[in-house]
Design a protein around this motif. Structure first.
Motif: not given
Length: 154
Positions: A103-131
């Motif tokens: 199995i190509n590693f890019a499919s698993t790694f790309a899914t991980l990056v997308v999920m971590m990016t979504f979580s980072a965007v949610i954390a950034a929005i939440d932290d902006r509201q806190r600021h």
């Protein structure tokens, strides 16, 4: 012994408070940080005390530490750490002769990056509201009070 405690905490008659003035909460020492009751004996003697800032900070990130701190927090989640390790093992299988990677590693790694990016965007929005909430709280006027018989700390 009773006189010692009354000197430290004031007598029962000292429970009345004298409102000094309404001042905005500051983020650092300022001339308004000095508390002296107007017309008290302390102003005649020049006794003025500086207090530390009392700003409220509930946010977790700044612009400089958002990316490294967020990645650190996300890799502490067991699922994210697991998929990162699996992606690394799959990468070794594809790029070396250690074992055959099917199995190509890019499919698993790309899914991980997308999920971590979504979580980072949610954390950034939440932290902006806190600021914004911190700024609203820290810009409110606060009533500063002083006990009549107890001198401010030095």
């Amino acid at each position: 012994m009773a006189s010692r405690w009354s000197r430290i905490f004031g007598s029962r008659s000292a429970k009345q408070v004298d409102v000094v003035r309404n001042v905005p909460i500051s983020l650092g020492p300022s001339p308004e940080a000095a508390i002296v009751a107007e017309g008290s004996a302390d102003t005649d003697q020049g006794l003025v005390a500086e207090f530390p800032p009392n700003a409220i900070v509930t946010s977790k990130y700044t612009l400089l530490n958002f990316v490294p701190k967020n990645i650190w927090e996300q890799l502490h989640k067991a699922a994210n750490a697991y998929f990162l390790i699996i992606s690394f093992i799959m990468f070794l299988g594809n790029s070396t002769n250690m074992f055959e990677g099917t199995i190509n590693f890019a499919s698993t790694f790309a899914t991980l990056v997308v999920m971590m990016t979504f979580s980072a965007v949610i954390a950034a929005i939440d932290d902006r509201q806190r600021h914004l909430a911190d700024d609203a709280t820290n810009s409110q006027l606060a009533m500063r009070v002083a006990w009549l018989d107890v001198p401010p700390p030095v």
